[in-house]
Design an enzyme around this catalytic site. Structure first.
Site, PDB file in Angstrom:
ATOM      1  N   SER A   7       7.022  -6.772   2.530  1.00  0.00           N
ATOM      2  CA  SER A   7       6.087  -7.694   2.026  1.00  0.00           C
ATOM      3  C   SER A   7       5.468  -7.330   0.607  1.00  0.00           C
ATOM      4  O   SER A   7       5.124  -6.003   0.498  1.00  0.00           O
ATOM      5  CB  SER A   7       4.788  -7.843   2.968  1.00  0.00           C
ATOM      6  OG  SER A   7       3.756  -8.536   2.685  1.00  0.00           O
ATOM      7  N   GLY A  58       8.092   2.577   3.031  1.00  0.00           N
ATOM      8  CA  GLY A  58       7.317   3.589   1.854  1.00  0.00           C
ATOM      9  C   GLY A  58       8.561   4.224   1.604  1.00  0.00           C
ATOM     10  O   GLY A  58       8.352   5.528   2.130  1.00  0.00           O
ATOM     11  N   GLY A  66      -3.797  -7.199  -5.811  1.00  0.00           N
ATOM     12  CA  GLY A  66      -4.759  -7.398  -5.143  1.00  0.00           C
ATOM     13  C   GLY A  66      -4.562  -8.804  -4.474  1.00  0.00           C
ATOM     14  O   GLY A  66      -5.182  -9.694  -4.519  1.00  0.00           O
ATOM     15  N   ASN A  69       1.806   0.975   4.626  1.00  0.00           N
ATOM     16  CA  ASN A  69       1.449   0.526   3.508  1.00  0.00           C
ATOM     17  C   ASN A  69       1.591   1.683   2.528  1.00  0.00           C
ATOM     18  O   ASN A  69       1.680   2.641   2.612  1.00  0.00           O
ATOM     19  CB  ASN A  69       0.126  -0.290   3.558  1.00  0.00           C
ATOM     20  CG  ASN A  69      -0.007  -1.457   2.758  1.00  0.00           C
ATOM     21  OD1 ASN A  69       0.709  -1.581   1.499  1.00  0.00           O
ATOM     22  ND2 ASN A  69      -0.295  -2.734   3.356  1.00  0.00           N
ATOM     23  N   THR A  70       1.136   1.145   1.239  1.00  0.00           N
ATOM     24  CA  THR A  70       1.134   2.142   0.021  1.00  0.00           C
ATOM     25  C   THR A  70      -0.152   3.039   0.226  1.00  0.00           C
ATOM     26  O   THR A  70      -1.085   2.645   1.033  1.00  0.00           O
ATOM     27  CB  THR A  70       0.693   1.193  -1.239  1.00  0.00           C
ATOM     28  OG1 THR A  70      -0.285   0.335  -1.210  1.00  0.00           O
ATOM     29  CG2 THR A  70       1.896   0.621  -1.675  1.00  0.00           C
ATOM     30  N   ASN A 108       0.341   0.196  -7.794  1.00  0.00           N
ATOM     31  CA  ASN A 108      -0.118  -1.466  -8.059  1.00  0.00           C
ATOM     32  C   ASN A 108      -1.272  -1.622  -7.600  1.00  0.00           C
ATOM     33  O   ASN A 108      -1.931  -1.056  -6.701  1.00  0.00           O
ATOM     34  CB  ASN A 108       1.090  -2.032  -7.319  1.00  0.00           C
ATOM     35  CG  ASN A 108       0.601  -2.345  -5.842  1.00  0.00           C
ATOM     36  OD1 ASN A 108      -0.381  -3.381  -5.780  1.00  0.00           O
ATOM     37  ND2 ASN A 108       1.174  -1.808  -4.829  1.00  0.00           N
ATOM     38  N   CYS A 112      -4.157  -3.596   3.022  1.00  0.00           N
ATOM     39  CA  CYS A 112      -3.932  -3.507   1.705  1.00  0.00           C
ATOM     40  C   CYS A 112      -5.057  -2.777   1.098  1.00  0.00           C
ATOM     41  O   CYS A 112      -5.937  -2.989   1.038  1.00  0.00           O
ATOM     42  CB  CYS A 112      -3.954  -5.106   1.141  1.00  0.00           C
ATOM     43  SG  CYS A 112      -3.930  -5.038  -0.604  1.00  0.00           S
TER      44      CYS A 112
END
Lengths: 253, 300
Positions: free
Chosen positions: B17, B237, B67, B186-187, B64, B123
């Site tokens: 995503s 990841g 947002g 996620n990141t 990144n 996020c």
């Protein structure tokens, strides 16, 4: 479908922090970018992870040339490596110039790259044009001009060591004083914004700005290259890199 | 053929995503090496995202701070959703409701015939009150998931943050609420500075770190979650080549996400998928057999 091509350097020159290199196509693969378009350039060095967006200095069937300001590890890696991957060509391109126009090309620093490509196209198409280049260090520009430029170019250097002494604003005022009715420009953002106020004042009908931004993808996927230019937000890779402003202040992308 | 969440997939690879923000942009890629894609997260309201700079290169990594720039739910339902039927691969819709009351506003989406929804609770580039990430608040995550589960009949995936005090505890709580799969992870929230200006590069100070630098960290989390719950894991990841993808499967991932590697090489998926097939062939193993295989070796 995105194109990714490997090219090999055959010639490289460097004048302090400015580097130029020519790469040969490997095998049958040849790409035909248009002046103003850019490539995402990747080296084999994995510590430099993201590609760097670099506009084309010149390109023909014999190879492709780039002019790069060495600012960080990405540009340094490009200078160090003998082979480069090119993703692209990407983005929109300069429109015109049609014949009968009084055409001006205004560059700032390494922004000479896309305008050199356009100037060479104008030469082959026998279009008349003037090129003005604003630089900080005149001595560096002198070497670039003597080794790479085969058309008339007027240089403004901040240190006065080559060409006329002056900054980007002086260069802008000079090229507009020649009565150009179409202007192409690629320069640091602050210089282009100054140029914009001048062209509004002088009612230049058609101005095409070439923008740059940090990018991850270069092809509209990541939404990383958002930039504010002339009060408008745009994604440089997809909406640009060329932003065209017509006389009625209408912005075309 | 890979069976995943009751669907037959041509490959265990998927596009994570946020990597390709708009449906139309996928056409720039060869989709052959992928089994499915996960769309960029949709929020209830349209979001412009964060001010520039939004991306930055790291060492073997990228940062990144986009947002969650997206068109918002209404536009998604009107313009993107109708195109999904024509899309060449199965599609997972990613959403990020910020509150329980927002979950209710997603009902029009839940009532659509969608194979799977991924709830992005992780996020790092948006605010969530006193907690920076929803998934760091296990009780709140549980409530959100419960409410989505009660209203959506398709497959439900939750994308969790790697930055958890107790990731297995979150995983177990979410499985109790009925999620069908977990996307790990996620990141990582990270920091990069401009040393000349002596200030952070990003306006929100921290930004999400991805790329090959985070692979070992992701593998550890996949390993831990695999040991804790029985639902399939989407590994996300740090994958750059086929060995990374195999490592993810051996650690417990049922399917493997390709993310920022696509920015470095839009054709990377083809190389990874070719490498996977060659490895499986050489080892005379199926993909299914290597999922979590390294755990068996350790426990022997």
């Amino acid at each position: 479908m995105l194109n990714k091509t490997l090219v090999r350097k055959i010639e490289q020159k460097q004048w302090d922090d400015l580097a130029w290199f020519r790469c040969a196509w490997i095998g049958d693969e040849m790409l035909y970018p248009k002046p103003g378009q850019f490539f995402q350039v990747v080296t084999k060095r994995e510590d430099v992870f993201l590609p760097r967006p670099i506009s084309v200095f010149y390109c023909d069937k014999n190879g492709i040339e780039f002019l790069v300001r060495i600012r960080g590890k990405g540009s340094a890696a490009m200078v160090d490596c003998d082979e480069l991957f090119l993703i692209g060509p990407l983005g929109n391109w300069f429109k015109g110039p049609e014949s009968g126009r009084k055409v001006g090309l205004l560059a700032g620093g390494a922004g000479l790259a896309p305008l050199n490509f356009l100037a060479r196209m104008c030469l082959s198409a026998k279009r008349e044009f003037v090129v003005v280049w604003s630089v900080r260090v005149g001595d560096q520009a002198r070497k670039v001009v003597s080794e790479l430029v085969d058309y008339q170019i007027e240089v403004f250097s901040e240190d006065g060591t080559f060409g006329k002494k002056g900054n980007g604003v002086d260069a802008g005022e000079y090229i507009l004083s020649l009565g150009v009715d179409r202007l192409y420009t690629c320069a640091p953002l602050a210089m282009m914004e100054s140029v914009y106020s001048m062209v509004k004042r002088d009612r230049v009908k058609d101005v095409q700005f070439s923008l740059e931004a940090n990018m991850a993808c270069g092809w509209g996927a990541c939404k990383g290259c958002l930039t504010e230019f002339l009060g408008r937000k745009l994604y440089v890779c997809k909406d640009g890199p060329i932003v065209r402003v017509l006389g009625d202040d209408k912005v075309l992308r | 053929m890979i069976r995943f969440l009751d669907k037959d997939l041509s490959s265990p690879l998927f596009i994570s995503s946020g990597i390709v923000a708009e449906l139309d942009t996928f056409k720039d890629l060869s989709l052959d090496p992928y089994g499915f894609v996960i769309l960029k997260t949709v929020t209830l309201k349209p979001r412009d995202g964060n001010p520039p700079p939004r991306v930055w290169d790291g060492r073997c990594a990228m940062f990144n701070s986009i947002g969650l720039a997206n068109e918002g739910l209404k536009a998604f339902l009107e313009t993107t959703l109708p195109k999904l039927e024509e899309f060449p691969l199965p599609v997972v819709v990613s959403i990020s409701p910020f509150s329980l009351s927002e979950v209710e506003e997603f009902l029009p989406l839940f009532h659509q015939n969608i194979w799977a929804i991924e709830l992005n609770l992780s996020c790092p580039n948006v605010e969530h009150g006193h907690n920076r990430l929803i998934s760091q608040d296990i009780e709140f995550s549980r409530k959100i998931v419960s409410k989505v589960r009660a209203n959506f009949r398709g497959k439900l995936i939750v994308k969790v943050s790697p930055e958890m005090d107790n990731l297995p505890a979150l995983a177990m709580a979410l499985v109790d609420e009925g999620v069908d799969a977990l996307d790990v992870a996620n990141t990582y929230p990270g920091l990069v500075l401009d040393v000349e200006q002596a200030r952070p590069i990003f306006s929100r100070i921290f930004a999400g770190v991805s790329g090959p630098a985070i692979l070992p960290l992701t593998l550890k989390r996949i390993w831990e979650v695999y040991e804790s719950v029985d639902v399939p894991i989407l590994g996300s990841g740090g994958v750059l080549d086929w060995k990374d993808a195999i490592s993810m499967a051996l650690s417990g991932a049922a399917v493997v996400g390709i993310g920022s590697a696509l920015y470095r090489d839009p054709h990377v998926g083809n190389n990874i998928w070719d490498g996977i097939k060659e490895y499986l062939n050489r080892k005379s193993l199926s993909w299914r057999e290597i999922i979590g295989l390294a755990h068996d070796v350790v426990s022997q």
